[in-house]
Design a protein around this motif. Structure first.
Motif, PDB file in Angstrom:
ATOM      1  N   PHE A   1       0.792  -1.225   0.000  1.00  0.00           N
ATOM      2  CA  PHE A   1       0.000   0.000   0.000  1.00  0.00           C
ATOM      3  C   PHE A   1       0.828   1.280   0.000  1.00  0.00           C
ATOM      4  N   ARG A   2       2.151   1.131   0.117  1.00  0.00           N
ATOM      5  CA  ARG A   2       2.982   2.340   0.213  1.00  0.00           C
ATOM      6  C   ARG A   2       2.695   3.295  -0.952  1.00  0.00           C
ATOM      7  N   ARG A   3       2.640   2.729  -2.154  1.00  0.00           N
ATOM      8  CA  ARG A   3       2.466   3.593  -3.331  1.00  0.00           C
ATOM      9  C   ARG A   3       1.125   4.343  -3.289  1.00  0.00           C
TER      10      ARG A   3
ATOM     11  N   ALA B   1      10.672   0.349 -13.512  1.00  0.00           N
ATOM     12  CA  ALA B   1      10.666   1.798 -13.251  1.00  0.00           C
ATOM     13  C   ALA B   1      11.607   2.119 -12.085  1.00  0.00           C
ATOM     14  N   TRP B   2      11.562   1.282 -11.039  1.00  0.00           N
ATOM     15  CA  TRP B   2      12.449   1.495  -9.890  1.00  0.00           C
ATOM     16  C   TRP B   2      13.918   1.335 -10.300  1.00  0.00           C
ATOM     17  N   LYS B   3      14.203   0.292 -11.070  1.00  0.00           N
ATOM     18  CA  LYS B   3      15.589   0.020 -11.463  1.00  0.00           C
ATOM     19  C   LYS B   3      16.142   1.183 -12.302  1.00  0.00           C
TER      20      LYS B   3
ATOM     21  N   SER C   1      15.168   4.314 -12.159  1.00  0.00           N
ATOM     22  CA  SER C   1      15.434   5.447 -11.263  1.00  0.00           C
ATOM     23  C   SER C   1      16.711   5.220 -10.473  1.00  0.00           C
ATOM     24  N   ARG C   2      16.862   4.018  -9.965  1.00  0.00           N
ATOM     25  CA  ARG C   2      18.030   3.728  -9.125  1.00  0.00           C
ATOM     26  C   ARG C   2      19.313   3.938  -9.947  1.00  0.00           C
ATOM     27  N   ASP C   3      19.301   3.462 -11.203  1.00  0.00           N
ATOM     28  CA  ASP C   3      20.485   3.605 -12.059  1.00  0.00           C
ATOM     29  C   ASP C   3      20.798   5.077 -12.333  1.00  0.00           C
TER      30      ASP C   3
ATOM     31  N   ASP D   1      14.188  14.551   6.410  1.00  0.00           N
ATOM     32  CA  ASP D   1      13.641  14.041   7.667  1.00  0.00           C
ATOM     33  C   ASP D   1      14.559  13.101   8.422  1.00  0.00           C
ATOM     34  N   SER D   2      15.076  12.091   7.716  1.00  0.00           N
ATOM     35  CA  SER D   2      15.815  11.071   8.463  1.00  0.00           C
ATOM     36  C   SER D   2      17.104  11.623   9.053  1.00  0.00           C
ATOM     37  N   THR D   3      17.779  12.505   8.318  1.00  0.00           N
ATOM     38  CA  THR D   3      19.033  13.049   8.845  1.00  0.00           C
ATOM     39  C   THR D   3      18.755  14.006  10.005  1.00  0.00           C
TER      40      THR D   3
ATOM     41  N   SER E   1       7.662  -2.261   5.942  1.00  0.00           N
ATOM     42  CA  SER E   1       6.809  -3.379   5.541  1.00  0.00           C
ATOM     43  C   SER E   1       7.024  -3.727   4.065  1.00  0.00           C
ATOM     44  N   ARG E   2       6.841  -4.998   3.769  1.00  0.00           N
ATOM     45  CA  ARG E   2       6.822  -5.466   2.388  1.00  0.00           C
ATOM     46  C   ARG E   2       5.602  -6.373   2.254  1.00  0.00           C
ATOM     47  N   THR E   3       5.074  -6.445   1.033  1.00  0.00           N
ATOM     48  CA  THR E   3       3.864  -7.241   0.804  1.00  0.00           C
ATOM     49  C   THR E   3       4.175  -8.346  -0.200  1.00  0.00           C
TER      50      THR E   3
ATOM     51  N   PRO F   1      18.887  -4.714  -2.453  1.00  0.00           N
ATOM     52  CA  PRO F   1      18.933  -3.799  -3.595  1.00  0.00           C
ATOM     53  C   PRO F   1      18.254  -2.459  -3.355  1.00  0.00           C
ATOM     54  N   ARG F   2      17.344  -2.384  -2.367  1.00  0.00           N
ATOM     55  CA  ARG F   2      16.671  -1.108  -2.107  1.00  0.00           C
ATOM     56  C   ARG F   2      17.250  -0.392  -0.903  1.00  0.00           C
ATOM     57  N   ALA F   3      18.466  -0.763  -0.501  1.00  0.00           N
ATOM     58  CA  ALA F   3      19.073  -0.096   0.669  1.00  0.00           C
ATOM     59  C   ALA F   3      19.225   1.392   0.369  1.00  0.00           C
ATOM     60  N   CYS F   4      19.321   2.155   1.430  1.00  0.00           N
ATOM     61  CA  CYS F   4      19.361   3.621   1.325  1.00  0.00           C
ATOM     62  C   CYS F   4      20.474   4.092   0.386  1.00  0.00           C
ATOM     63  N   LEU F   5      20.095   4.983  -0.527  1.00  0.00           N
ATOM     64  CA  LEU F   5      21.099   5.552  -1.436  1.00  0.00           C
ATOM     65  C   LEU F   5      21.869   6.681  -0.760  1.00  0.00           C
TER      66      LEU F   5
HETATM   67  C1  HEM Z   1      20.136   8.947   8.804  1.00  0.00           C
HETATM   68  C2  HEM Z   1      19.629   9.153   7.614  1.00  0.00           C
HETATM   69  C3  HEM Z   1      18.902   8.140   6.783  1.00  0.00           C
HETATM   70  C4  HEM Z   1      18.317   6.957   7.137  1.00  0.00           C
HETATM   71  C5  HEM Z   1      18.272   6.319   8.519  1.00  0.00           C
HETATM   72  C6  HEM Z   1      17.743   6.379   5.942  1.00  0.00           C
HETATM   73  C7  HEM Z   1      17.082   5.165   5.907  1.00  0.00           C
HETATM   74  C8  HEM Z   1      16.607   4.588   4.749  1.00  0.00           C
HETATM   75  C9  HEM Z   1      15.978   3.291   4.692  1.00  0.00           C
HETATM   76  C10 HEM Z   1      15.705   2.383   5.888  1.00  0.00           C
HETATM   77  C11 HEM Z   1      15.675   3.048   3.395  1.00  0.00           C
HETATM   78  C12 HEM Z   1      15.041   1.778   2.839  1.00  0.00           C
HETATM   79  C13 HEM Z   1      13.536   1.849   2.811  1.00  0.00           C
HETATM   80  C14 HEM Z   1      12.922   0.523   2.400  1.00  0.00           C
HETATM   81  O1  HEM Z   1      13.575  -0.513   2.401  1.00  0.00           O
HETATM   82  O2  HEM Z   1      11.725   0.527   2.094  1.00  0.00           O
HETATM   83  C15 HEM Z   1      16.088   4.194   2.619  1.00  0.00           C
HETATM   84  C16 HEM Z   1      15.939   4.322   1.260  1.00  0.00           C
HETATM   85  C17 HEM Z   1      16.332   5.428   0.556  1.00  0.00           C
HETATM   86  N1  HEM Z   1      17.020   6.523   1.036  1.00  0.00           N
HETATM   87 FE1  HEM Z   1      17.594   6.835   2.934  1.00  0.00          FE
HETATM   88  N2  HEM Z   1      17.976   7.227   4.890  1.00  0.00           N
HETATM   89  C18 HEM Z   1      18.686   8.315   5.352  1.00  0.00           C
HETATM   90  C19 HEM Z   1      19.112   9.398   4.624  1.00  0.00           C
HETATM   91  C20 HEM Z   1      18.934   9.564   3.274  1.00  0.00           C
HETATM   92  C21 HEM Z   1      19.349  10.725   2.513  1.00  0.00           C
HETATM   93  C22 HEM Z   1      20.062  11.932   3.096  1.00  0.00           C
HETATM   94  C23 HEM Z   1      18.977  10.515   1.228  1.00  0.00           C
HETATM   95  C24 HEM Z   1      19.124  11.402   0.033  1.00  0.00           C
HETATM   96  C25 HEM Z   1      19.518  12.633   0.026  1.00  0.00           C
HETATM   97  C26 HEM Z   1      18.338   9.199   1.181  1.00  0.00           C
HETATM   98  C27 HEM Z   1      17.841   8.630   0.041  1.00  0.00           C
HETATM   99  C28 HEM Z   1      17.217   7.405  -0.007  1.00  0.00           C
HETATM  100  C29 HEM Z   1      16.641   6.861  -1.210  1.00  0.00           C
HETATM  101  C30 HEM Z   1      16.623   7.522  -2.570  1.00  0.00           C
HETATM  102  C31 HEM Z   1      16.085   5.612  -0.863  1.00  0.00           C
HETATM  103  C32 HEM Z   1      15.291   4.677  -1.763  1.00  0.00           C
HETATM  104  C33 HEM Z   1      16.141   3.570  -2.280  1.00  0.00           C
HETATM  105  C34 HEM Z   1      15.352   2.612  -3.167  1.00  0.00           C
HETATM  106  O3  HEM Z   1      14.155   2.427  -2.994  1.00  0.00           O
HETATM  107  O4  HEM Z   1      16.004   2.060  -4.041  1.00  0.00           O
HETATM  108  N3  HEM Z   1      18.333   8.665   2.442  1.00  0.00           N
HETATM  109  N4  HEM Z   1      16.669   5.122   3.477  1.00  0.00           N
END
Ligand code: HEM
Length: 516
Positions: A118-120, A138-140, A142-144, A309-311, A375-377, A454-458
């Motif tokens: 449901f995320r989308r 589409a995701w791949k 974007s990721r590339d 937000d996360s930072t 979550s993943r479905t 593969p979807r780890a944070c970029l």
């Molecule tokens: C402490 C800071 C951060 C944390 C803890 C964090 C955490 C995460 C996590 C847990 C995911 C995976 C989500 C999933 O599996 O559904 C993710 C994905 C992602 N993050 Fe971060 N993030 C941080 C900072 C950032 C920043 C600063 C950017 C970019 C400026 C960023 C860009 C992305 C992107 C683009 C994805 C999607 C990757 C994909 O779906 O292939 N993140 N992040």
């Protein structure tokens, strides 16, 4: 109580109808699949709810949310029910797990069987069509396209962060004049907004400016509102449409107009600067792949959300802990005094050499991962490798359409993994075995603040570099920073927490700057 309408009879009737339909369908499918798979059915997993439709669980979840103790509630459930259990709320039955093997299977080895569910649907009105919400090709694609922009050579010299951290230090000083006490949390949100917009657009919105830019502050407010409504919607899953569609539309309109304005400015100034393609901002480079404006805006808002937000949350928790652990603060201060910007500008490599700082950051992300629950479905009938059967070790069948949630927050507080002092903020643990020898990236799927596979944070390295630099500069500029005298102190994990798109300290991050 704001959530009272959750239990009104009309909602209950709708829930009952959808629940019955969904349950019958998924039960049938699960039985058929069982014939093929050597896995135990989720029916035998311990159950978090006792009452039909999970009304009891719903009430407890709403109470935990209201009291700002949602993650503590999840953690208690894992402690009571075990590392993998099921829960039903209304029409949604899901599995919750903190087994590293299950997380590894979902995110990496069997990732093809899992989608975003449901995320989308829920986040699309705000985020649009960007990497967070895309799947498959589409995701791949974007990721590339996005990945090369995150190479650390782009920010190795820290120039992208420097002016904004300088502004932050000035804002902190100004805010502290009256009482010496400052809430750093909103300031961190502005810092990370300024850095991320500079990164994306080549020009920052400068939201930290003393004479506030009304438009950027309207945007911040609308962005927060849209995120908060979207998060509430995500808790309702199939019934998401019950939550404040009008408020969401209004907030998204402001966010999108703001983003369109910045995108237009960026593209116009890049068009005037075509001679130096190396200097083109991130957005202008990716614009060639997304001629459609909605798609480009989608990617921009996705990165903006991730980057801000996360930072900001991570920095808030860092100072939240540091002022509560003066010995850690002292040790860290002594380490950061080894580097001096007035002698030579700091670089990313200098920050990586500050090993205690790196341990402090890991420890913050362990206890308070900004994304605490993911979550993943299941895209098709599939299995997760452990947690089922009478011994709790058999694979579990997950029918197509069912969601599995894993919680980095709860995994990272497991005492069998992190020791009996897992609830304590103790950065030294990262120098001890066995943590020291775990693989650096995912630490054996037991340290997951940035997800995995593969979807780890970029943006992992980008945000850790930003965080490290801000921490060093704040500690150097304000050497007497401490806990305000009237600030409450709780055992870690008992403090009030706000869960929106990320996990924040609910009462902010108040610090006393002491005598400068
Ligand atoms: C402490 C800071 C951060 C944390 C803890 C964090 C955490 C995460 C996590 C847990 C995911 C995976 C989500 C999933 O599996 O559904 C993710 C994905 C992602 N993050 Fe971060 N993030 C941080 C900072 C950032 C920043 C600063 C950017 C970019 C400026 C960023 C860009 C992305 C992107 C683009 C994805 C999607 C990757 C994909 O779906 O292939 N993140 N992040």
């Amino acid at each position: 109580m704001i959530y009272t309408f959750w239990v009104c009879p009309v909602v209950a009737a709708v829930v009952l109808y959808i629940y019955r339909a969904g349950y019958i369908r998924s039960g049938r499918r699960a039985k058929q699949s069982l014939l093929k798979a050597d896995a135990s059915t989720y029916d035998f997993l311990p159950r978090a709810n006792r009452w039909p439709l999970g009304i009891d669980l719903l009430v407890l979840t709403v109470k935990a949310l209201d009291e700002s103790h949602l993650m503590e509630f999840f953690l208690d459930n894992f402690r009571k029910l075990g590392n993998t259990f099921q829960q039903a709320i209304g029409p949604n039955t899901s599995i919750l797990t903190i087994e590293p093997a299950n997380v590894e299977a979902i995110l990496l080895s069997n990732a093809k069987d899992w989608g975003l569910g449901f995320r989308r649907t829920i986040f699309f009105p705000l985020l649009g069509d960007g990497i967070f919400l895309q799947e498959g090709d589409a995701w791949k694609h974007s990721r590339d396209i996005l990945r090369p922009h995150f190479y650390h050579r782009h920010y190795e010299d820290l120039d992208i962060y420097r002016p904004h951290v300088k502004s932050l230090l000035e804002v902190i000083s100004t805010d502290a004049i009256a009482t010496g006490v400052v809430d750093l949390q909103p300031l961190f949100f502005r810092l990370t907004l300024d850095v991320t917009t500079e990164f994306l657009f080549g020009e920052s919105v400068l939201s930290q400016r003393p004479v506030s830019d009304v438009i950027s502050h309207d945007f911040e407010e609308a962005f927060d509102t849209a995120q908060s409504i979207s998060t509430k919607r995500s808790r309702f899953q199939k019934l998401y449409w019950l939550v404040d569609g009008k408020g969401l539309r209004k907030a998204c309109k402001i966010v999108h107009e703001f983003a369109d304005g910045v995108i237009n400015r960026t593209l116009t100034s890049s068009a005037n600067d075509v001679n130096d393609s190396n200097k083109l901002p991130f957005l202008s480079t990716i614009a060639q792949f997304y001629p459609d404006r909605d798609a480009l805006r989608g990617q921009a808002i996705n990165i903006l959300t991730a980057g801000r937000d996360s930072t900001a949350t991570f920095l808030s928790w860092t100072f939240f802990h540091l002022v509560r652990y003066p010995l850690v603060m002292e040790k860290l201060r002594s380490e950061v005094s080894q580097v001096d910007e007035t002698v030579a500008p700091l670089t990313r490599a200098d920050l990586l050499r500050l090993t205690y700082l790196q341990n402090v950051m890991r420890e913050v992300l362990r206890l308070h991962p900004p994304v605490p629950l993911i979550s993943r479905t299941a895209l098709r009938d599939t299995t997760i490798p452990t947690g089922g059967g009478p011994d709790g070790k058999s694979p579990i069948l997950v029918p197509q359409g069912m969601s599995v949630l894993y919680s980095a927050y709860c995994i990272q507080r497991r005492t069998d993994i992190y020791g009996m002092d897992a609830e304590m903020f103790r950065p030294e643990r990262w120098d001890e075995e066995p943590l020291r020898s775990r693989d650096q990236t995912h630490r054996g799927w037991t340290f997951l603040p940035f997800g995995g596979g593969p979807r780890a944070c970029l943006g992992m390295d980008f945000s850790l570099t930003e965080g490290a630099y801000a921490i060093v500069r704040i500690l150097q500029r304000f050497p007497s920073i401490k806990l305000p005298a009237d600030e409450p102190v709780y055992v870690t994990g008992r403090e009030r927490q706000a869960v929106t798109i990320s996990l924040n300290p609910a009462d902010g991050c108040r610090v006393d700057l002491g005598k400068e």
